[in-house]
Write an enzyme that holds these catalytic residues in place. Sequence first.
Site, PDB file in Angstrom:
ATOM      1  N   HIS A 340      44.301  37.723  32.409  1.00 57.10           N
ATOM      2  CA  HIS A 340      43.637  39.023  32.526  1.00 57.10           C
ATOM      3  C   HIS A 340      43.357  39.564  31.135  1.00 57.10           C
ATOM      4  O   HIS A 340      44.134  39.324  30.206  1.00 57.10           O
ATOM      5  CB  HIS A 340      44.504  40.018  33.307  1.00 57.10           C
ATOM      6  CG  HIS A 340      43.735  41.200  33.769  1.00 57.10           C
ATOM      7  ND1 HIS A 340      43.511  42.298  32.964  1.00 57.10           N
ATOM      8  CD2 HIS A 340      43.092  41.452  34.940  1.00 57.10           C
ATOM      9  CE1 HIS A 340      42.769  43.171  33.624  1.00 57.10           C
ATOM     10  NE2 HIS A 340      42.496  42.680  34.821  1.00 57.10           N
ATOM     11  N   ASP A 398      42.714  38.738  41.892  1.00 60.08           N
ATOM     12  CA  ASP A 398      41.877  37.793  42.644  1.00 60.08           C
ATOM     13  C   ASP A 398      42.638  36.562  43.139  1.00 60.08           C
ATOM     14  O   ASP A 398      42.114  35.817  43.961  1.00 60.08           O
ATOM     15  CB  ASP A 398      40.690  37.343  41.778  1.00 60.08           C
ATOM     16  CG  ASP A 398      39.696  38.468  41.573  1.00 60.08           C
ATOM     17  OD1 ASP A 398      39.487  39.232  42.532  1.00 60.08           O
ATOM     18  OD2 ASP A 398      39.151  38.591  40.470  1.00 60.08           O
TER      19      ASP A 398
HETATM   20  C1  LIG Z   1      38.988  41.700  38.788  1.00 60.82           C
HETATM   21  C2  LIG Z   1      38.963  40.858  37.614  1.00 60.82           C
HETATM   22  O1  LIG Z   1      37.971  40.813  36.937  1.00 60.82           O
HETATM   23  S1  LIG Z   1      40.388  40.043  37.201  1.00 60.82           S
HETATM   24  C3  LIG Z   1      39.856  38.599  36.314  1.00 60.82           C
HETATM   25  C4  LIG Z   1      39.262  37.578  37.246  1.00 60.82           C
HETATM   26  N1  LIG Z   1      38.876  36.372  36.526  1.00 60.82           N
HETATM   27  C5  LIG Z   1      39.509  35.196  36.673  1.00 60.82           C
HETATM   28  O2  LIG Z   1      40.468  35.056  37.396  1.00 60.82           O
HETATM   29  C6  LIG Z   1      38.939  34.041  35.885  1.00 60.82           C
HETATM   30  C7  LIG Z   1      40.045  33.275  35.144  1.00 60.82           C
HETATM   31  N2  LIG Z   1      40.561  34.059  34.058  1.00 60.82           N
HETATM   32  C8  LIG Z   1      39.847  34.216  32.898  1.00 60.82           C
HETATM   33  O3  LIG Z   1      38.768  33.666  32.693  1.00 60.82           O
HETATM   34  C9  LIG Z   1      40.447  35.091  31.822  1.00 60.82           C
HETATM   35  O4  LIG Z   1      41.823  35.234  32.013  1.00 60.82           O
HETATM   36  C10 LIG Z   1      39.780  36.472  31.756  1.00 60.82           C
HETATM   37  C11 LIG Z   1      38.264  36.349  31.588  1.00 60.82           C
HETATM   38  C12 LIG Z   1      40.083  37.278  33.004  1.00 60.82           C
HETATM   39  C13 LIG Z   1      40.345  37.215  30.574  1.00 60.82           C
HETATM   40  O5  LIG Z   1      40.093  36.432  29.456  1.00 60.82           O
HETATM   41  P1  LIG Z   1      40.433  36.923  27.991  1.00 60.82           P
HETATM   42  O6  LIG Z   1      40.181  38.357  27.913  1.00 60.82           O
HETATM   43  O7  LIG Z   1      39.732  36.049  27.034  1.00 60.82           O
HETATM   44  O8  LIG Z   1      42.001  36.739  27.976  1.00 60.82           O
HETATM   45  P2  LIG Z   1      42.917  36.255  26.808  1.00 60.82           P
HETATM   46  O9  LIG Z   1      42.489  36.884  25.517  1.00 60.82           O
HETATM   47  O10 LIG Z   1      44.315  36.433  27.244  1.00 60.82           O
HETATM   48  O11 LIG Z   1      42.588  34.696  26.782  1.00 60.82           O
HETATM   49  C14 LIG Z   1      42.901  33.887  25.701  1.00 60.82           C
HETATM   50  C15 LIG Z   1      42.251  32.542  25.910  1.00 60.82           C
HETATM   51  O12 LIG Z   1      42.801  31.945  27.105  1.00 60.82           O
HETATM   52  C16 LIG Z   1      41.755  31.558  27.980  1.00 60.82           C
HETATM   53  N3  LIG Z   1      42.153  31.809  29.352  1.00 60.82           N
HETATM   54  C17 LIG Z   1      42.585  32.983  29.857  1.00 60.82           C
HETATM   55  N4  LIG Z   1      42.786  32.863  31.177  1.00 60.82           N
HETATM   56  C18 LIG Z   1      42.454  31.592  31.496  1.00 60.82           C
HETATM   57  C19 LIG Z   1      42.420  30.890  32.710  1.00 60.82           C
HETATM   58  N5  LIG Z   1      42.757  31.451  33.848  1.00 60.82           N
HETATM   59  N6  LIG Z   1      42.038  29.591  32.689  1.00 60.82           N
HETATM   60  C20 LIG Z   1      41.684  28.993  31.534  1.00 60.82           C
HETATM   61  N7  LIG Z   1      41.674  29.634  30.341  1.00 60.82           N
HETATM   62  C21 LIG Z   1      42.050  30.917  30.339  1.00 60.82           C
HETATM   63  C22 LIG Z   1      40.606  32.490  27.609  1.00 60.82           C
HETATM   64  O13 LIG Z   1      39.367  31.930  28.008  1.00 60.82           O
HETATM   65  C23 LIG Z   1      40.751  32.597  26.108  1.00 60.82           C
HETATM   66  O14 LIG Z   1      40.162  31.456  25.535  1.00 60.82           O
HETATM   67  P3  LIG Z   1      39.408  31.531  24.119  1.00 60.82           P
HETATM   68  O15 LIG Z   1      40.438  31.975  23.148  1.00 60.82           O
HETATM   69  O16 LIG Z   1      38.950  30.126  23.904  1.00 60.82           O
HETATM   70  O17 LIG Z   1      38.307  32.510  24.278  1.00 60.82           O
HETATM   71  O1  LIG Z   2      39.821  45.273  33.995  1.00 60.41           O
HETATM   72  C1  LIG Z   2      39.297  44.150  33.984  1.00 60.41           C
HETATM   73  O2  LIG Z   2      38.952  43.570  32.931  1.00 60.41           O
HETATM   74  C2  LIG Z   2      39.064  43.404  35.248  1.00 60.41           C
HETATM   75  C3  LIG Z   2      39.765  43.933  36.449  1.00 60.41           C
HETATM   76  O3  LIG Z   2      40.896  43.624  36.723  1.00 60.41           O
HETATM   77  C4  LIG Z   2      39.045  44.856  37.314  1.00 60.41           C
HETATM   78  O4  LIG Z   2      37.932  45.284  36.993  1.00 60.41           O
HETATM   79  O5  LIG Z   2      39.586  45.207  38.373  1.00 60.41           O
END
Ligand SMILES: CC(=O)SCCNC(=O)CCNC(=O)[C@H](O)C(C)(C)COP(=O)(O)OP(=O)(O)OC[C@H]1O[C@@H](n2cnc3c(N)ncnc32)[C@H](O)[C@@H]1OP(=O)(O)O
Ligand SMILES: O=C([O-])CC(=O)C(=O)O
Length: 461
Positions: A340, A398
Amino acid sequence: MIWNEKRENAYCEITPALLALKEQWEKKNYIDPRLYKEYNVKRGLRDEDGRGVLTGLTRVGEIQSYQVTSGPDGEHIIPDEGMLYYRGIDCREIVKGSAERGRFAFEEAAYLLLFGELPTADQLQDFCVQLASYRTLPTNFFRDVIMKAPPKDLMNTMQRAILTLFCYDDKPNDVGLENVLRQCLQLTANMPVLAIYAYQAWRYSQGESLFIHVPKPELSTAENFLRMLREDRSYTELEARVLDVALVLHADHGGGNNSTFTNHVVTSSGTDTYSAIAASMASLKGPRHGGANSKVMDMMDDIKTHVRDWGSEGEITQYLTKLLDKEAFDRSGLIYGLGHAVYTRSDPRCEVFRDYVHRLAGEKGLEQELALYSNVERIGKQLLMERRHKDAISTNIDFYSGFVYEMLGLPGELYTPLFAVARISGWSAHRMEELSSGGKLIRPRYECVEEVRSYIPMENR
Ligand SMILES: CC(=O)SCCNC(=O)CCNC(=O)[C@H](O)C(C)(C)COP(=O)(O)OP(=O)(O)OC[C@H]1O[C@@H](n2cnc3c(N)ncnc32)[C@H](O)[C@@H]1OP(=O)(O)O
Ligand SMILES: O=C([O-])CC(=O)C(=O)O
C-alpha cells in the site's frame, strides 16, 4: 485504419507500420532512472522516506500508518497499525452502525463525509429520501446510452454514462456549490443504478436474457444494488448488511489516493462535475488502485490452476517468485492485494474483511480456499519484504474484498464498479472542498531533460 464491419479486428491490429513507429518512439523517449535522483524528483509524489508529498489540506478523511519520533539524529518514522478516519471518526465505528445497530450505514457515512457531522435520525431520513428521489435515470437512458456500443468493461460503460448525463442537465457547467452539491447527490444516487444496468447490458451482450429492475425508494443503496442485480430481486439480510459494510469501508481514503487526487486536479481547473467524476472513474479502474480487487480474483484463479497442492509452502513460493519476476499471471510483477502507498503494517479495512471472510468461509465450506488465501498473503508478504528490504508490508483492502463478494454471489465484473458506488461519496466531498477551499490550479513542475536545438528544414533531415 478505419473501422471495418467485416474485419472488425483490423481496427485493433498492431501493424508493421505501428511497430516501426513504436521502435522510433523507443529511441527518443527513454529517461535514465538515475536522472530522477539527480533532479531530486519526488517520484509518485513521494518523499524520500516514502511518505506522500504534502499537496493539500482536507477535513474529509485521514489515514494514519506510522509514528514519528524525533531524537538527536533527526526524525524517525516508525511503522504502525493503520487507522482510517472519516471526519475524525474511526471508520470501523461507522461499520458497527450496520453490523450491531441494525441500520444501513453507507448513507450515514456519505452524509458524514459531505457535511462533516453525523446526521440526526431526521437528517438521515431526509437525506435518504433525497437520494431516493434522485435515483431514477432520464427516460430511455438505458436504451439510448448504456446499451450503445459493446460493453467491454463496466467501468468504461459507467464513465460514458456519467459523461452523457452532462447533456441531460440544464446547468451542467455551473460550479456554484449548491449546484455541484445537487449534481454530486444525483450521481451518488445514480451510481448503483449505472453499475447494475451496465452489468445487465454486458450480460445481454454475452447471450443472457435481459432484465431491468427499477430501484425502490425505501431501500438502502446496498439493498437496491442486490435487488436490481438478481432476476428474482431476492437477497438476504446478511448479504445486504455485508455489502453495506463494504460500501462504508470504500467510501473515502483521504485526498491523496489516486482517484480522489485526480478529482482534486481536474476540479482545480474549474471543470464540470460529470467530467471530474468520470476522471476519477478512469483512475479507479487502474489495477494498481480500485481495479486491484478483480485482479486479485484473477490472480487467485491462476494460482488455483498452477499450484496443485494449495497447502504446499514450496509450490506457492515458486509460483509467487515467478509472479514477482514477471514470468507468471499478467506479467506485471505485482502480487495484487499486497502493499500500500500509505499503510505500513496493516490496512484497517482489510482487517474487517478478514473477519467476514473467516465467518463466511466457514458457513460456505470454503476453508480450503481461505487457507490458500492466507498462505498467499503470508508467503507473498515474506517475499516482498525480502526483496524490498522492508520489515513490514500491509495487506490492502482489495486482497479479501473480492473473496467476500464472491461468497455473496456477486459477479466479478461488478467488483470495481462497487468500489465506485461507494467512493463517489468521498469524491463528492473532496470536490466540494477543492471548490470552496483549494482555490488554486494544481500545476506541479516537470523538468525537461531534452536539449534545446534548432529546427531542421525538411530537406536537411
Ligand atoms: C484501494 C487501493 O488502491 S489499495 C492498492 C491496490 N493495489 C494493489 O493491490 C496492487 C499491488 N500493489 C502495488 O502495486 C503497490 O503496493 C501499490 C501501488 C499499492 C503501492 O506501491 P508503492 O506506493 O510504490 O509502495 P512502496 O513504496 O511500498 O513500494 C516499494 C516497491 O515495492 C513494489 N511493490 C509494492 N507492492 C508490491 C506488490 N504487491 N507486488 C509487487 N511489487 C510491489 C513497488 O512497485 C515499489 O517498486 P519500485 O521501487 O520498483 O517502484
Ligand atoms: O489511498 C490509496 O492510495 C489507495 C486506497 O487504499 C484507497 O483509495 O482506498
